[in-house]
Design a protein around this motif. Structure first.
Motif, PDB file in Angstrom:
ATOM      1  N   ALA A  39       3.808  -7.934  -6.466  1.00 53.46           N
ATOM      2  CA  ALA A  39       2.190  -7.745  -5.564  1.00 53.46           C
ATOM      3  C   ALA A  39       1.578  -8.640  -5.055  1.00 53.46           C
ATOM      4  CB  ALA A  39       1.182  -5.968  -5.164  1.00 53.46           C
ATOM      5  N   GLU A  48      -2.790  -7.673   2.318  1.00 50.11           N
ATOM      6  CA  GLU A  48      -2.065  -6.872   1.164  1.00 50.11           C
ATOM      7  C   GLU A  48      -0.272  -6.369   0.976  1.00 50.11           C
ATOM      8  OE1 GLU A  48      -3.266  -3.290  -1.970  1.00 50.11           O
ATOM      9  OE2 GLU A  48      -3.807  -3.090  -0.010  1.00 50.11           O
ATOM     10  N   LEU A  50       1.682  -3.323  -1.403  1.00 47.38           N
ATOM     11  CA  LEU A  50       1.536  -2.567  -1.973  1.00 47.38           C
ATOM     12  C   LEU A  50       3.143  -2.688  -2.939  1.00 47.38           C
ATOM     13  CD1 LEU A  50       0.825   0.061   0.333  1.00 47.38           C
ATOM     14  CD2 LEU A  50      -0.343  -1.823  -1.140  1.00 47.38           C
ATOM     15  N   CYS A  51       3.124  -2.381  -4.125  1.00 54.73           N
ATOM     16  CA  CYS A  51       4.390  -2.152  -4.941  1.00 54.73           C
ATOM     17  C   CYS A  51       4.988  -1.173  -5.900  1.00 54.73           C
ATOM     18  CB  CYS A  51       4.072  -3.648  -5.482  1.00 54.73           C
ATOM     19  SG  CYS A  51       6.087  -3.767  -6.707  1.00 54.73           S
ATOM     20  N   SER A  66       3.132   1.801 -10.217  1.00 58.15           N
ATOM     21  CA  SER A  66       2.706   1.449  -8.985  1.00 58.15           C
ATOM     22  C   SER A  66       1.438   0.052  -9.157  1.00 58.15           C
ATOM     23  CB  SER A  66       2.614   2.318  -8.161  1.00 58.15           C
ATOM     24  OG  SER A  66       1.543   3.468  -9.167  1.00 58.15           O
ATOM     25  N   SER A  67       1.738  -0.453  -8.198  1.00 59.81           N
ATOM     26  CA  SER A  67       0.438  -1.728  -8.113  1.00 59.81           C
ATOM     27  C   SER A  67      -0.995  -0.967  -7.447  1.00 59.81           C
ATOM     28  CB  SER A  67       1.102  -2.519  -7.005  1.00 59.81           C
ATOM     29  OG  SER A  67       1.240  -2.322  -5.734  1.00 59.81           O
ATOM     30  N   SER A  68      -0.988   0.568  -6.728  1.00 57.73           N
ATOM     31  CA  SER A  68      -2.164   1.218  -6.472  1.00 57.73           C
ATOM     32  C   SER A  68      -1.439   2.364  -6.203  1.00 57.73           C
ATOM     33  CB  SER A  68      -2.805   0.222  -5.050  1.00 57.73           C
ATOM     34  OG  SER A  68      -1.387   0.392  -3.982  1.00 57.73           O
ATOM     35  N   ARG A  70      -2.294   4.175  -3.217  1.00 60.10           N
ATOM     36  CA  ARG A  70      -1.470   3.651  -2.470  1.00 60.10           C
ATOM     37  C   ARG A  70      -0.214   3.261  -2.153  1.00 60.10           C
ATOM     38  NH1 ARG A  70      -1.577  -0.391   2.627  1.00 60.10           N
ATOM     39  NH2 ARG A  70      -0.952   0.982   4.836  1.00 60.10           N
ATOM     40  N   ALA A  71       0.388   2.433  -2.503  1.00 59.11           N
ATOM     41  CA  ALA A  71       1.801   2.331  -2.948  1.00 59.11           C
ATOM     42  C   ALA A  71       2.435   3.916  -3.864  1.00 59.11           C
ATOM     43  CB  ALA A  71       2.126   1.313  -3.871  1.00 59.11           C
TER      44      ALA A  71
END
Length: 247
Positions: A39, A48, A50-51, A66-68, A70-71
């Motif tokens: 990311a 940004e 997302l990953c 996941s990087s977040s 939301r991802a």
């Protein structure tokens, strides 16, 4: 397109991935760090990326890192529709790029749902793994055409990460095997002890004692190992059987 001046950056990325893997035996931690690295590598100064990493194990797909949050949510929406660019990338080992979600027709329901949450472009790149293992790096951006000039960069990163991920999965499989072996040995110990107790109590042979266990298991519809635990507990003041072996 990757220019010839990125050799040092490519080496640095590879060394970073190797260092991550050598620094932990926790595959989940390694993958989480990998998503943050990807990311950060692909994001711009004012946007940004997302990953997430989708991994197929036992023919079922799940986001293993996941990087977040939301991802993770973007990946989970894809699983709800049972198909999408990332799932397809992992299954078919192909790169899928959607520069403008409003123009996508292949996964229309999924892309419409993701677009409603602010995502405008998606890039999914498969890892190069062994055997039946399948995985993909899932990249989401709020910008249209975000990955137009980053496809080769993402593919190179994923290729470099594939070697580390293959090793990480081998380690995870080894750890799973070790845990399963320990559990099997513990179960075998409990059954052997129970058989010995029944042989002494009933003055019968080993085969006859095991038949008693199996008959009780069938009659009560519980596993033989659970019946064995009860037998051992009945003469050991409730203490479970202990297994002694070299780890």
């Amino acid at each position: 397109m990757i220019n010839t001046g990125t050799g040092t950056a490519e080496t640095s990325t590879l060394e970073h991935l190797q260092t991550l893997l050598l620094g932990t035996d926790d595959v989940e931690y390694f993958l989480e760090e990998l998503t943050h690295l990807a990311a950060g590598k692909l994001a711009g100064p004012d946007d940004e990326v997302l990953c997430g990493v989708t991994l197929f194990r036992h023919k079922r797909a799940a986001t293993v890192a996941s990087s977040s949050e939301r991802a993770l949510k973007m990946d989970e929406l894809q699983y709800e529709f049972a198909d999408g660019p990332c799932l397809n990338a992992a299954r078919e080992v192909v790169t899928n790029y959607i520069p403008d979600l409003d123009q996508d027709e292949r996964w229309r329901e999924f892309t419409r749902s993701v677009a409603e949450r602010g995502v405008r472009s998606i890039l999914a790149v498969p890892f190069q793994l062994e055997g039946e293992a399948r995985a993909a790096l899932n990249l989401y951006s709020n910008e249209l055409h975000k990955f137009d000039e980053l496809i080769e960069t993402a593919e190179l990163f994923t290729l470099q990460a594939s070697n580390a991920l293959r090793l990480a999965l081998r380690l995870a499989q080894f750890n799973d095997t070790e845990v399963n072996l320990k559990a099997a040995m513990e179960n075998r110990t409990g059954i052997d002890l129970a058989v010995g107790i029944l042989m002494a109590q009933n003055r019968c042979t080993q085969d006859e004692a095991f038949d008693i266990l199996r008959s009780a298991s069938s009659h009560r519809n519980i596993k033989v190992r659970d019946v064995a635990k009860e037998v051992v507990a009945s003469v050991s003041q409730g203490e479970p059987p202990k297994t002694h072996f070299e780890a």
